[in-house]
Scaffold this motif. Structure first.
Motif, PDB file in Angstrom:
ATOM      1  N   UNK A  98      -1.655   9.523   7.877  1.00 16.37           N
ATOM      2  CA  UNK A  98      -3.050   9.949   7.826  1.00 16.37           C
ATOM      3  C   UNK A  98      -3.745   9.374   6.603  1.00 16.37           C
ATOM      4  N   UNK A  99      -3.100   9.459   5.476  1.00 12.88           N
ATOM      5  CA  UNK A  99      -3.682   8.981   4.223  1.00 12.88           C
ATOM      6  C   UNK A  99      -4.013   7.493   4.277  1.00 12.88           C
ATOM      7  N   UNK A 100      -3.133   6.693   4.883  1.00 10.98           N
ATOM      8  CA  UNK A 100      -3.323   5.244   4.925  1.00 10.98           C
ATOM      9  C   UNK A 100      -3.943   4.745   6.231  1.00 10.98           C
ATOM     10  N   UNK A 101      -4.147   5.643   7.177  1.00  3.15           N
ATOM     11  CA  UNK A 101      -4.749   5.228   8.445  1.00  3.15           C
ATOM     12  C   UNK A 101      -3.835   4.339   9.266  1.00  3.15           C
TER      13      UNK A 101
ATOM     14  N   UNK B 239       1.269   6.721  13.388  1.00  5.60           N
ATOM     15  CA  UNK B 239       2.557   7.321  13.000  1.00  5.60           C
ATOM     16  C   UNK B 239       3.750   6.579  13.586  1.00  5.60           C
ATOM     17  N   UNK B 240       3.624   6.089  14.815  1.00  6.92           N
ATOM     18  CA  UNK B 240       4.722   5.339  15.425  1.00  6.92           C
ATOM     19  C   UNK B 240       4.970   4.045  14.673  1.00  6.92           C
ATOM     20  N   UNK B 241       3.899   3.346  14.341  1.00  4.57           N
ATOM     21  CA  UNK B 241       4.018   2.099  13.578  1.00  4.57           C
ATOM     22  C   UNK B 241       4.605   2.387  12.198  1.00  4.57           C
ATOM     23  N   UNK B 242       4.154   3.456  11.564  1.00  2.00           N
ATOM     24  CA  UNK B 242       4.647   3.793  10.232  1.00  2.00           C
ATOM     25  C   UNK B 242       6.156   4.026  10.232  1.00  2.00           C
ATOM     26  N   UNK B 243       6.686   4.569  11.312  1.00  5.53           N
ATOM     27  CA  UNK B 243       8.130   4.794  11.398  1.00  5.53           C
ATOM     28  C   UNK B 243       8.890   3.484  11.192  1.00  5.53           C
ATOM     29  N   UNK B 244       8.429   2.419  11.849  1.00  7.09           N
ATOM     30  CA  UNK B 244       9.095   1.123  11.717  1.00  7.09           C
ATOM     31  C   UNK B 244       8.910   0.541  10.315  1.00  7.09           C
ATOM     32  N   UNK B 245       7.740   0.727   9.748  1.00  3.31           N
ATOM     33  CA  UNK B 245       7.491   0.221   8.394  1.00  3.31           C
ATOM     34  C   UNK B 245       8.398   0.947   7.404  1.00  3.31           C
ATOM     35  N   UNK B 246       8.469   2.272   7.511  1.00  6.78           N
ATOM     36  CA  UNK B 246       9.339   3.060   6.621  1.00  6.78           C
ATOM     37  C   UNK B 246      10.796   2.664   6.830  1.00  6.78           C
ATOM     38  N   UNK B 247      11.216   2.457   8.082  1.00  2.00           N
ATOM     39  CA  UNK B 247      12.592   2.016   8.349  1.00  2.00           C
ATOM     40  C   UNK B 247      12.902   0.725   7.588  1.00  2.00           C
ATOM     41  N   UNK B 248      11.996  -0.243   7.641  1.00  2.00           N
ATOM     42  CA  UNK B 248      12.227  -1.529   6.975  1.00  2.00           C
ATOM     43  C   UNK B 248      12.196  -1.397   5.452  1.00  2.00           C
ATOM     44  N   UNK B 249      11.288  -0.574   4.937  1.00  2.00           N
ATOM     45  CA  UNK B 249      11.248  -0.356   3.483  1.00  2.00           C
ATOM     46  C   UNK B 249      12.502   0.395   3.018  1.00  2.00           C
ATOM     47  N   UNK B 250      12.984   1.322   3.832  1.00  2.00           N
ATOM     48  CA  UNK B 250      14.213   2.051   3.489  1.00  2.00           C
ATOM     49  C   UNK B 250      15.426   1.124   3.549  1.00  2.00           C
TER      50      UNK B 250
ATOM     51  N   UNK C 285       0.836  -1.206   0.000  1.00  2.00           N
ATOM     52  CA  UNK C 285       0.000   0.000   0.000  1.00  2.00           C
ATOM     53  C   UNK C 285       0.867   1.251   0.000  1.00  2.00           C
ATOM     54  N   UNK C 286       1.929   1.235   0.757  1.00  2.00           N
ATOM     55  CA  UNK C 286       2.821   2.396   0.816  1.00  2.00           C
ATOM     56  C   UNK C 286       3.489   2.609  -0.528  1.00  2.00           C
ATOM     57  N   UNK C 287       4.010   1.535  -1.127  1.00  2.00           N
ATOM     58  CA  UNK C 287       4.669   1.678  -2.428  1.00  2.00           C
ATOM     59  C   UNK C 287       3.707   2.210  -3.481  1.00  2.00           C
ATOM     60  N   UNK C 288       2.477   1.678  -3.532  1.00  2.00           N
ATOM     61  CA  UNK C 288       1.525   2.140  -4.548  1.00  2.00           C
ATOM     62  C   UNK C 288       1.064   3.569  -4.262  1.00  2.00           C
ATOM     63  N   UNK C 289       0.935   3.921  -2.998  1.00  2.00           N
ATOM     64  CA  UNK C 289       0.554   5.295  -2.658  1.00  2.00           C
ATOM     65  C   UNK C 289       1.637   6.265  -3.107  1.00  2.00           C
ATOM     66  N   UNK C 290       2.896   5.933  -2.830  1.00  2.00           N
ATOM     67  CA  UNK C 290       3.999   6.811  -3.236  1.00  2.00           C
ATOM     68  C   UNK C 290       4.093   6.926  -4.757  1.00  2.00           C
TER      69      UNK C 290
END
Length: 164
Positions: free
Chosen positions: A56-59, A62-73, A37-42
């Motif tokens: 906000x866009x994906x619901x 924010x704390x959880x998203x930090x870890x997801x972005x860290x792993x995708x990065x 979802x993050x890749x397709x949104x970007x």
């Protein structure tokens, strides 16, 4: 209202079915369907969103998203970039490898999604997708007011020390 047509129940059932169907299609991608979802949104957002804006866009918390972005990065699929107007704000961008991975997974995801509407014919399923996309755009799309956008940017900014 007929309880069989409860919107929350219907959307919840569809979302859970989507997660299960797409999970196998994106095996190996950090955070599975959420990562996809993050890749397709970007790939589809006209501007690189801030991390708070993406949450906000994906619901996603924010704390959880930090870890997801860290792993995708760490997998070189996304990167954090400083905002041109405010160095404290980070924008999330798809890397070339991330865009290639998203494109590679798109057909598998499309096949999985095609099985989500077994009681609909092809035209009804197309209309359903179009209506859902239009409704979702109204939630976080072009009708957002400027104050909400500014608040989102300010939430992403690091606290500024005030001189004493």
């Amino acid at each position: 209202m007929d309880d069989r047509h409860d919107l929350g129940r219907s959307l919840g059932a569809l979302f859970r079915a989507w997660q299960l169907a797409v999970n196998d299609a994106v095996a190996g991608l950090p955070h599975g369907p959420r990562g996809y979802q993050i890749l397709t949104t970007l790939a589809t957002e006209p501007d690189e969103p801030t991390q708070a804006g993406l949450a906000t866009l994906l619901g996603i918390d924010r704390t959880v998203l930090t870890y997801v972005i860290d792993d995708l990065a760490a997998a070189d699929l996304v990167e954090r970039r400083p905002d041109a107007r405010d160095r404290r704000v980070r924008r999330i961008a798809l890397t070339p490898a991330g865009d290639a991975r998203r494109a590679e997974l798109a057909s598998s995801v499309a096949l999985a999604e095609a099985r989500l509407f077994p009681t609909l014919d092809a035209e009804e399923a197309r209309v359903m997708r179009d209506l859902l996309a239009r409704a979702a755009t109204g939630v976080h799309g072009h009708d957002r007011d400027a104050c909400a956008v500014v608040a989102e940017i300010m939430e992403d900014a690091a606290p500024v020390a005030t001189p004493r």
